[in-house]
Design a protein around this motif. Structure first.
Motif, mmCIF file in Angstrom:
data_model
loop_
_atom_site.group_PDB
_atom_site.id
_atom_site.type_symbol
_atom_site.label_atom_id
_atom_site.label_comp_id
_atom_site.label_asym_id
_atom_site.label_seq_id
_atom_site.Cartn_x
_atom_site.Cartn_y
_atom_site.Cartn_z
ATOM 1 N N GLY A 24 -42.293 -22.827 -48.589
ATOM 2 C CA GLY A 24 -43.678 -22.350 -48.467
ATOM 3 C C GLY A 24 -43.868 -20.951 -49.025
ATOM 4 O O GLY A 24 -44.982 -20.498 -49.225
ATOM 5 N N PHE A 25 -42.770 -20.240 -49.288
ATOM 6 C CA PHE A 25 -42.895 -18.905 -49.897
ATOM 7 C C PHE A 25 -43.482 -19.052 -51.302
ATOM 8 O O PHE A 25 -43.004 -19.879 -52.088
ATOM 9 C CB PHE A 25 -41.526 -18.225 -50.012
ATOM 10 C CG PHE A 25 -41.023 -17.620 -48.731
ATOM 11 C CD1 PHE A 25 -39.815 -18.031 -48.194
ATOM 12 C CD2 PHE A 25 -41.748 -16.642 -48.054
ATOM 13 C CE1 PHE A 25 -39.316 -17.475 -47.010
ATOM 14 C CE2 PHE A 25 -41.265 -16.071 -46.877
ATOM 15 C CZ PHE A 25 -40.050 -16.506 -46.349
ATOM 16 N N GLY B 197 -36.821 -11.201 -52.448
ATOM 17 C CA GLY B 197 -35.459 -11.418 -52.971
ATOM 18 C C GLY B 197 -34.920 -12.798 -52.648
ATOM 19 O O GLY B 197 -33.713 -13.036 -52.637
ATOM 20 N N VAL B 198 -35.808 -13.755 -52.383
ATOM 21 C CA VAL B 198 -35.303 -15.109 -52.041
ATOM 22 C C VAL B 198 -35.549 -16.088 -53.188
ATOM 23 O O VAL B 198 -35.343 -17.290 -53.035
ATOM 24 C CB VAL B 198 -35.971 -15.632 -50.740
ATOM 25 C CG1 VAL B 198 -35.652 -14.731 -49.563
ATOM 26 C CG2 VAL B 198 -37.485 -15.786 -50.909
ATOM 27 N N ALA B 199 -35.949 -15.566 -54.343
ATOM 28 C CA ALA B 199 -36.336 -16.470 -55.448
ATOM 29 C C ALA B 199 -35.238 -17.477 -55.758
ATOM 30 O O ALA B 199 -35.476 -18.667 -55.828
ATOM 31 C CB ALA B 199 -36.674 -15.647 -56.677
ATOM 32 N N GLY B 200 -34.011 -17.029 -55.907
ATOM 33 C CA GLY B 200 -32.971 -17.991 -56.275
ATOM 34 C C GLY B 200 -32.330 -18.670 -55.081
ATOM 35 O O GLY B 200 -31.377 -19.436 -55.219
ATOM 36 N N LEU B 201 -32.881 -18.448 -53.889
ATOM 37 C CA LEU B 201 -32.226 -18.990 -52.684
ATOM 38 C C LEU B 201 -32.945 -20.215 -52.138
ATOM 39 O O LEU B 201 -32.664 -20.694 -51.042
ATOM 40 C CB LEU B 201 -32.186 -17.900 -51.590
ATOM 41 C CG LEU B 201 -31.060 -16.857 -51.693
ATOM 42 C CD1 LEU B 201 -31.088 -16.111 -53.011
ATOM 43 C CD2 LEU B 201 -31.161 -15.866 -50.544
ATOM 44 N N ALA C 251 -58.047 -13.004 -29.357
ATOM 45 C CA ALA C 251 -57.230 -11.926 -29.944
ATOM 46 C C ALA C 251 -55.745 -12.167 -29.685
ATOM 47 O O ALA C 251 -54.882 -11.762 -30.465
ATOM 48 C CB ALA C 251 -57.641 -10.588 -29.345
ATOM 49 N N LEU C 252 -55.458 -12.880 -28.600
ATOM 50 C CA LEU C 252 -54.050 -13.096 -28.221
ATOM 51 C C LEU C 252 -53.471 -14.345 -28.882
ATOM 52 O O LEU C 252 -52.279 -14.478 -29.112
ATOM 53 C CB LEU C 252 -53.980 -13.229 -26.698
ATOM 54 C CG LEU C 252 -52.612 -13.179 -26.046
ATOM 55 C CD1 LEU C 252 -51.974 -11.788 -26.203
ATOM 56 C CD2 LEU C 252 -52.717 -13.516 -24.563
ATOM 57 N N LYS C 253 -54.358 -15.296 -29.174
ATOM 58 C CA LYS C 253 -53.878 -16.616 -29.643
ATOM 59 C C LYS C 253 -53.237 -16.521 -31.027
ATOM 60 O O LYS C 253 -53.547 -15.644 -31.822
ATOM 61 C CB LYS C 253 -55.049 -17.610 -29.691
ATOM 62 C CG LYS C 253 -55.401 -18.165 -28.329
ATOM 63 C CD LYS C 253 -56.569 -19.130 -28.382
ATOM 64 C CE LYS C 253 -56.141 -20.534 -28.756
ATOM 65 N NZ LYS C 253 -57.213 -21.520 -28.492
ATOM 66 N N TRP C 254 -52.331 -17.409 -31.249
ATOM 67 C CA TRP C 254 -51.575 -17.469 -32.509
ATOM 68 C C TRP C 254 -51.798 -18.830 -33.135
ATOM 69 O O TRP C 254 -51.839 -19.851 -32.462
ATOM 70 C CB TRP C 254 -50.090 -17.276 -32.195
ATOM 71 C CG TRP C 254 -49.151 -17.436 -33.352
ATOM 72 C CD1 TRP C 254 -48.777 -16.475 -34.255
ATOM 73 C CD2 TRP C 254 -48.431 -18.632 -33.724
ATOM 74 N NE1 TRP C 254 -47.860 -16.985 -35.154
ATOM 75 C CE2 TRP C 254 -47.646 -18.308 -34.851
ATOM 76 C CE3 TRP C 254 -48.378 -19.920 -33.230
ATOM 77 C CZ2 TRP C 254 -46.805 -19.236 -35.486
ATOM 78 C CZ3 TRP C 254 -47.550 -20.843 -33.847
ATOM 79 C CH2 TRP C 254 -46.766 -20.502 -34.968
ATOM 80 N N GLU C 255 -51.975 -18.820 -34.468
ATOM 81 C CA GLU C 255 -52.161 -20.095 -35.167
ATOM 82 C C GLU C 255 -51.026 -20.328 -36.152
ATOM 83 O O GLU C 255 -50.608 -19.381 -36.840
ATOM 84 C CB GLU C 255 -53.483 -20.050 -35.940
ATOM 85 C CG GLU C 255 -54.665 -20.725 -35.224
ATOM 86 C CD GLU C 255 -55.833 -20.873 -36.171
ATOM 87 O OE1 GLU C 255 -56.766 -20.060 -36.028
ATOM 88 O OE2 GLU C 255 -55.762 -21.732 -37.074
ATOM 89 N N PRO C 256 -50.485 -21.532 -36.226
ATOM 90 C CA PRO C 256 -49.385 -21.820 -37.163
ATOM 91 C C PRO C 256 -49.908 -21.919 -38.593
ATOM 92 O O PRO C 256 -50.361 -22.982 -39.028
ATOM 93 C CB PRO C 256 -48.833 -23.154 -36.674
ATOM 94 C CG PRO C 256 -49.959 -23.816 -35.973
ATOM 95 C CD PRO C 256 -50.842 -22.724 -35.443
ATOM 96 N N LYS C 257 -49.929 -20.809 -39.314
ATOM 97 C CA LYS C 257 -50.344 -20.821 -40.733
ATOM 98 C C LYS C 257 -49.601 -19.711 -41.461
ATOM 99 O O LYS C 257 -49.128 -18.755 -40.838
ATOM 100 C CB LYS C 257 -51.858 -20.615 -40.863
ATOM 101 C CG LYS C 257 -52.372 -19.326 -40.246
ATOM 102 C CD LYS C 257 -53.892 -19.233 -40.289
ATOM 103 C CE LYS C 257 -54.315 -17.887 -39.679
ATOM 104 N NZ LYS C 257 -55.732 -17.785 -39.403
ATOM 105 N N TYR C 258 -49.449 -19.876 -42.772
ATOM 106 C CA TYR C 258 -48.747 -18.859 -43.580
ATOM 107 C C TYR C 258 -49.691 -17.728 -43.945
ATOM 108 O O TYR C 258 -50.829 -17.938 -44.221
ATOM 109 C CB TYR C 258 -48.185 -19.506 -44.859
ATOM 110 C CG TYR C 258 -47.015 -20.422 -44.593
ATOM 111 C CD1 TYR C 258 -46.811 -21.568 -45.357
ATOM 112 C CD2 TYR C 258 -46.091 -20.172 -43.553
ATOM 113 C CE1 TYR C 258 -45.730 -22.418 -45.125
ATOM 114 C CE2 TYR C 258 -45.019 -21.016 -43.321
ATOM 115 C CZ TYR C 258 -44.855 -22.130 -44.093
ATOM 116 O OH TYR C 258 -43.801 -22.978 -43.858
#
Ligand SMILES: NC(=O)c1ccc[n+]([C@@H]2O[C@H](COP(=O)([O-])OP(=O)(O)OC[C@H]3O[C@@H](n4cnc5c(N)ncnc54)[C@H](O)[C@@H]3O)[C@@H](O)[C@H]2O)c1
Ligand SMILES: O=C(O)C[C@H](O)C(=O)O
Ligand SMILES: [Mn+2]
Length: 541
Positions: A18-19, A28-32, A534-541
């Motif tokens: 997903g990066f 620095g994760v391009a080749g990984l 304000a506290l809630k978290w959503e699973p998104k990039y």
């Protein structure tokens, strides 16, 4: 500076494929990684297909844990797309299988904290190191002596804390970065574990008395000192410890016992849902608890409190409530009652056949309950004879067999409907698919504390409440009402798990508002919805 390898190995940071290309160059994760960039949706579709290919529920759960261990965002996004399907796999009942086999299946500690009674001085350091600089707002802690209804599972029980926290995030959007699962390893009396060469916990029997009490208190002090904004959730302690610990701390810190209070709320909500369907009042009911331990007494206390709110006196309310445990119907002349059972113990003089009230059939014949709740761990205890006896006294018998996991349930919803010709109003602790009976589709409510503890926790944390009190708990129970169309044939007594994220928000708002209205918040909260968002978290990039 976090190295590329550390990023890929950190489930809080890792996005895998997903990066984006820019992110890969910058980090620095391009080749990984494989060159293809995937959207979160594409990752989810591919991962879900892998999930579906797993041959068993246990394999499915183990696969989901691998995803959790590598990429929290992908795990919770996938959970959000398949809530109804994933709840019984991530949580109850499949979690019981992974707990029983935890030490043999162990691959990753999943950011849990393993505190040992044999090394109390290491507590604060362990909590700090596990938090790794995070401001932990929620801990689920267990000593695993009363896991579900399967008993003592020693350090394996850490998995219930891990699983409960996953539901907090999936149901209510609690940020996974704000939480910590903790097990208090006080040894185990489970011979199977002590004899298992793979067992990963302390290899001694459970410690009792002052040393144990100090271990628990040392943990509370260390946790409260390390995390000043903490909501402390106790899970699956044994009957003799759960209530004692809750009563010791509930007026001084923000804390909650799920088996006692969480179950009390959801079962009251289910009973009120049944009242919506029958049009009756709770204070006109005759309530029988089969099994009067942590959950059984927690529910009875909640039912009692609601009857008071409906206008009954304490004595009047108690006259509607009967507890049945290993001794049979509980009487006040018994010398082995727990402190939580005592307020509801009856007088022998009320019954001509008091000495016969040691089996459930006789108790049902004599008491004629309109509501019967099972929290006994005794599978099949609600037999056809007992159920039909109950149904012979009431038009719509309300029967909630709540013991978990599935193998322990006192009766199945299908049997209850068939035995009562569709008249029973049923809820189970485990999830149950809709049941067709004589042309009606019966929706079966899941009276599991997971339908309420996530919203309760989110609302309590967002409100910055200094304590979790009865007013807030009552607000939670009532917030679940009105979500089911009670006029429909086969209507459930609780909202469906498919609406879990929706009604978890309703619960959170009701609980937070109650704390604000009572003036028991550390911070001034002008808008509870805003505070929760304000506290809630959503699973998104
Ligand atoms: N649905 C839910 O949300 C929910 C919540 C909490 C507990 N539970 C389930 O309820 C059950 C009990 O949990 P708990 O935490 O209260 O455990 P507990 O050990 O505190 O209580 C169990 C009680 O059942 C009694 N009991 C055992 N055998 C009996 C028998 N033959 N006749 C009558 N009573 C008997 C025990 O003496 C004890 O008082 C477990 O299966 C658990 O999974 C369900
Ligand atoms: O864990 C669950 O499914 C509910 C409850 O906390 C239990 O102990 O059974
Ligand atoms: Mn529990």
């Amino acid at each position: 500076m976090t190295t590329p390898i550390e990023i890929l190995n950190n489930p809080f940071l890792n996005k895998g494929t997903g990066f984006t290309m820019e992110e890969r160059k910058e980090l620095g994760v391009a080749g990984l990684l494989p060159p293809r960039v995937q959207t979160l949706e594409e990752q989810e579709a591919a991962t879900y297909a892998q999930y579906q290919s797993k041959p068993s529920d246990l394999e499915k759960r183990l696969f989901l844990m691998e995803i959790f261990n590598t990429n929290h965002t992908l795990f919770y996004y996938m959970f959000s797309q398949h809530v109804v399907e994933f709840m019984p796999i991530v949580y109850d009942p499949v979690i019981a299988d992974t707990i029983e086999n935890y030490s043999d299946l162990f691959v990753d500690p999943q950011n849990a904290v393993y505190l040992s009674i044999d090394n109390p001085e290491g507590m604060e350091e362990a909590l700090k190191n596990a938090a790794n600089g995070r401001d932990i707002k929620l801990i689920v802690v267990t000593d695993a002596e009363g896991i579900l209804g399967i008993g003592d599972w020693g350090v394996n029980g850490v998995d219930i804390a891990v699983g409960k926290l996953m539901v907090y995030t999936a149901a209510a959007g609690v940020n996974p970065a704000d939480v910590l699962p903790v097990v208090l390893d006080n040894g185990t009396n489970n011979k199977e574990l002590l004899e298992n060469p793979n067992y990963l916990g302390n290899r001694h029997e459970r410690v009792r008395g002052e040393k144990y009490d100090k271990f628990v208190d040392d943990f509370v002090q260390a946790a409260e000192k390390t995390f000043p904004n903490l909501y402390l959730h106790w899970e699956d302690f044994a009957r003799q410890n759960g209530a004692k610990i809750l009563n010791k701390y509930k007026n001084d810190i923000t804390t909650f016992n799920d088996d006692i209070q969480g179950t009390g709320i959801i079962t009251l909500a289910a009973a009120l849902g049944a009242m919506n369907i029958t049009g009756e009042k709770l204070s006109d009911q005759t309530y029988l608890s089969f099994g009067a331990g942590s959950a059984g007494c927690g529910i009875a206390a909640r039912i009692f409190d609601e009857m008071l709110q409906e206008g009954l006196s304490e004595d009047e309310a108690k006259s509607h409530i009967y507890l049945f445990d290993k001794q049979g119907v509980l009487f006040d002349d018994m010398d082995d009652l727990t402190p939580e059972q005592k307020p509801f113990a009856r007088k022998r003089s009320e019954f001509e056949n008091a000495d016969q009230l040691t089996d459930l059939l006789t108790a049902v014949q004599t008491i004629k309950p309109s509501i019967m709740v099972g929290t006994s761990t005794v599978p099949g205890a609600f037999t056809k004879e007992i159920v039909q006896e109950m149904a012979s006294h009431v038009e719509r018998p309300i029967i909630f067999p709540l013991s978990n996991p599935t193998k322990l349930v006192e009766a199945t919803a299908k049997d209850l409907l068939e035995w009562t010709d569709g008249k029973a109003l049923v809820a189970n602790g485990i999830p149950v698919d809709p049941i067709e009976y004589k042309g009606v589709t019966y929706n079966i409510g899941q009276a599991n504390n997971a339908l309420v503890y996530p919203g309760l926790g989110l609302g309590t944390i967002a409100s910055t409440a200094t304590v979790l009190n009865d007013e807030m708990i009552s607000a939670a129970a009532h917030s679940l009402g009105g979500l089911v169309d009670a006029s429909q044939p086969g209507a459930a007594v609780l909202p469906p798990v498919s609406q879990l994220t929706k009604f978890s928000e309703d619960v959170a708002i009701a609980v937070a508002q109650s704390a604000v209205d009572q003036g028991i918040t550390k911070e001034k909260i002008s808008d509870v919805k805003e505070a929760i968002e304000a506290l809630k978290w959503e699973p998104k990039y």
